[in-house]
Scaffold this active site. Structure first.
Site, PDB file in Angstrom:
ATOM      1  CB  THR A  99      -0.910   0.014   1.250  1.00 24.80           C
ATOM      2  OG1 THR A  99      -1.641  -1.213   1.273  1.00 24.80           O
ATOM      3  CG2 THR A  99      -1.878   1.181   1.200  1.00 24.80           C
ATOM      4  CE  LYS A 174      -4.939  -1.282   1.510  1.00 26.66           C
ATOM      5  NZ  LYS A 174      -5.239  -2.583   2.046  1.00 26.66           N
ATOM      6  CE  LYS A 242       2.050   1.544   4.945  1.00 27.08           C
ATOM      7  NZ  LYS A 242       1.583   0.791   3.775  1.00 27.08           N
TER       8      LYS A 242
HETATM    9  P1  NAP Z   1       5.536  -6.620   7.306  1.00 21.78           P
HETATM   10  O1  NAP Z   1       5.146  -7.943   7.863  1.00 21.78           O
HETATM   11  O2  NAP Z   1       5.999  -5.566   8.240  1.00 21.78           O
HETATM   12  O3  NAP Z   1       6.685  -6.904   6.197  1.00 21.78           O
HETATM   13  C1  NAP Z   1       7.313  -5.826   5.524  1.00 21.78           C
HETATM   14  C2  NAP Z   1       8.211  -6.373   4.434  1.00 21.78           C
HETATM   15  O4  NAP Z   1       8.822  -5.252   3.759  1.00 21.78           O
HETATM   16  C3  NAP Z   1       9.346  -7.237   4.959  1.00 21.78           C
HETATM   17  O5  NAP Z   1       9.628  -8.247   4.012  1.00 21.78           O
HETATM   18  C4  NAP Z   1      10.498  -6.225   5.043  1.00 21.78           C
HETATM   19  O6  NAP Z   1      11.787  -6.830   4.975  1.00 21.78           O
HETATM   20  C5  NAP Z   1      10.236  -5.427   3.791  1.00 21.78           C
HETATM   21  N1  NAP Z   1      10.891  -4.103   3.820  1.00 21.78           N
HETATM   22  C6  NAP Z   1      10.586  -3.058   4.612  1.00 21.78           C
HETATM   23  N2  NAP Z   1      11.402  -2.022   4.349  1.00 21.78           N
HETATM   24  C7  NAP Z   1      12.232  -2.424   3.373  1.00 21.78           C
HETATM   25  C8  NAP Z   1      13.299  -1.822   2.664  1.00 21.78           C
HETATM   26  N3  NAP Z   1      13.666  -0.555   2.914  1.00 21.78           N
HETATM   27  N4  NAP Z   1      13.943  -2.543   1.721  1.00 21.78           N
HETATM   28  C9  NAP Z   1      13.577  -3.815   1.452  1.00 21.78           C
HETATM   29  N5  NAP Z   1      12.576  -4.453   2.080  1.00 21.78           N
HETATM   30  C10 NAP Z   1      11.916  -3.768   3.020  1.00 21.78           C
HETATM   31  O7  NAP Z   1       4.354  -5.957   6.440  1.00 21.78           O
HETATM   32  P2  NAP Z   1       3.104  -6.681   5.760  1.00 21.78           P
HETATM   33  O8  NAP Z   1       2.009  -6.796   6.761  1.00 21.78           O
HETATM   34  O9  NAP Z   1       3.569  -7.864   5.003  1.00 21.78           O
HETATM   35  O10 NAP Z   1       2.647  -5.511   4.746  1.00 21.78           O
HETATM   36  C11 NAP Z   1       3.299  -5.299   3.512  1.00 21.78           C
HETATM   37  C12 NAP Z   1       2.490  -4.280   2.712  1.00 21.78           C
HETATM   38  O11 NAP Z   1       1.151  -4.800   2.508  1.00 21.78           O
HETATM   39  C13 NAP Z   1       2.342  -2.926   3.395  1.00 21.78           C
HETATM   40  O12 NAP Z   1       2.390  -1.888   2.450  1.00 21.78           O
HETATM   41  C14 NAP Z   1       0.950  -3.008   4.027  1.00 21.78           C
HETATM   42  O13 NAP Z   1       0.358  -1.732   4.201  1.00 21.78           O
HETATM   43  C15 NAP Z   1       0.202  -3.851   3.002  1.00 21.78           C
HETATM   44  N6  NAP Z   1      -0.942  -4.596   3.555  1.00 21.78           N
HETATM   45  C16 NAP Z   1      -0.841  -5.250   4.750  1.00 21.78           C
HETATM   46  C17 NAP Z   1      -1.954  -5.931   5.244  1.00 21.78           C
HETATM   47  C18 NAP Z   1      -1.893  -6.678   6.561  1.00 21.78           C
HETATM   48  O14 NAP Z   1      -2.962  -7.081   7.064  1.00 21.78           O
HETATM   49  N7  NAP Z   1      -0.730  -6.909   7.143  1.00 21.78           N
HETATM   50  C19 NAP Z   1      -3.150  -5.933   4.537  1.00 21.78           C
HETATM   51  C20 NAP Z   1      -3.204  -5.276   3.317  1.00 21.78           C
HETATM   52  C21 NAP Z   1      -2.097  -4.606   2.839  1.00 21.78           C
HETATM   53  P3  NAP Z   1      12.479  -7.382   6.332  1.00 21.78           P
HETATM   54  O15 NAP Z   1      11.975  -8.772   6.512  1.00 21.78           O
HETATM   55  O16 NAP Z   1      13.929  -7.323   6.026  1.00 21.78           O
HETATM   56  O17 NAP Z   1      12.096  -6.472   7.456  1.00 21.78           O
END
Ligand code: NAP
Length: 305
Positions: A99, A174, A242
């Site tokens: 997102t 979104k 965010k």
């Molecule tokens: P998360 O569990 O916090 O994982 C974040 C991922 O991004 C990890 O693989 C992290 O790598 C990577 N990352 C962060 N900063 C980075 C950088 N500077 N360079 C390279 N990799 C980086 O987040 P998530 O829940 O999977 O969410 C991911 C996205 O989907 C977000 O934009 C979120 O808003 C969206 N989303 C989430 C949900 C939900 O329910 N969680 C639902 C819909 C949409 P590391 O492992 O090295 O930290």
């Protein structure tokens, strides 16, 4: 450019969402490889799914016909895309499921297009549960022909897949979704805090309200957990915070604002600053309880004391 279906996917970003998405792509024989900033997570997934461990990024991304990114925020995605560009083949595709703002989607699309790479913004809704079940709702912006080439990828990870229009319109959809999510969370958390204050049997309140006109997904799936103070599931409130900033900046481009967005930013900022940023968005009930009782929000670190 070839109009073949895309079927050699690298998933970049193995967080809470990316990991189950990669597993679902693997089940459909669409996963070529994985990449993650913290290397250990990629190694664990290569082992779990018996994937090829490529010798370097040039070979990994140079072999792929599609890279599916799912990372935290705008600047993270921008940095990743700059590093990807030298390695990807012209005619290949980046699908971003993070997102980010519609403006970021557009600028990334322009950078990729200058190198012959096509971009689709494809943010998702449905949470970690939806990612695990492969039942995400996916809102896609970008070239329709490329959207069709990616049909197998989308149906491996989602059940409601909708082409919203040009690049950025997936992310704009979104942002609308997140305004609604924040509004529902405000309504449910405020109401259940009031039910507690009225000394009602709140478990029964959740049951009876879920079946009536006020029923909704958040009440049904988070009602019973939030009243037991269980906030370790679902969608981290720092991520919604965010997203609400994205909603605000999208509204700003139209010289508009919504009180609901402003109020939700203030509430989630208070929770985040008090140490609750990793909790589910239903932790908003903590703040609503305090407001009803005219109390200050305790810091997360004070709760064990
Ligand atoms: P998360 O569990 O916090 O994982 C974040 C991922 O991004 C990890 O693989 C992290 O790598 C990577 N990352 C962060 N900063 C980075 C950088 N500077 N360079 C390279 N990799 C980086 O987040 P998530 O829940 O999977 O969410 C991911 C996205 O989907 C977000 O934009 C979120 O808003 C969206 N989303 C989430 C949900 C939900 O329910 N969680 C639902 C819909 C949409 P590391 O492992 O090295 O930290």
């Amino acid at each position: 450019m070839s109009l073949d279906k895309l079927n050699q996917v690298v998933v970049y970003g193995l967080g809470a969402m990316g990991r189950p998405m990669a597993r679902n792509l693997h089940k459909q024989n669409l996963l070529l490889g994985v990449k993650n900033r913290t290397r250990g997570k990629a190694q664990a997934m290569e082992k779990e799914l018996n994937l090829t461990s490529f010798e370097n990024d040039a070979v990994l991304f140079g072999t792929a016909d599609c890279v599916l990114t799912c990372v935290s925020a705008d600047n993270d995605l921008k940095a990743i895309i700059s590093n990807l560009i030298p390695h990807m083949k012209p005619g290949s595709v980046v699908i971003d499921c993070s997102t980010v703002s519609p403006q970021t989607a557009q600028s990334i699309s322009d950078d990729l297009a200058a190198n012959g790479i096509v971009f689709l913004d494809a943010p998702v809704s449905g949470g970690v549960e939806g990612a695990k079940k492969g039942s995400l709702s996916i809102m896609v912006g970008g070239d329709r022909q490329t959207y069709k080439r990616a049909a197998d990828i989308f149906s491996a990870i989602g059940s409601q897949i909708t082409h919203m229009g040009k690049v950025g319109q997936g992310q704009a959809t979104k942002a609308v979704n997140q305004v609604m999510v924040a509004g529902v969370a405000q309504a449910v958390c405020s109401s259940l805090a009031m039910a507690e204050q009225c000394k009602l049997d709140v478990k029964k309140v959740v049951e009876v309200l879920s079946a009536g006109a006020a029923g909704n997904w958040f009440l049904e799936n988070r009602g019973q957990t939030m009243i037991k103070d269980e906030f370790n599931i679902g969608f981290k409130l720092d991520l919604l915070l965010k997203d609400l900033h994205i909603c605000q900046s999208t509204l700003n481009t139209m010289d508009a604002s919504l009180p609901l967005v402003q109020a939700s930013i203030e509430d989630y900022k208070r929770l985040s600053e008090a140490g609750y940023g990793d909790e589910d968005i239903s932790a908003l009930i903590r703040l609503k309880r305090c407001e009803l009782n005219h109390e200050d929000l305790p810091r997360e670190s004070d709760n064990d004391a």
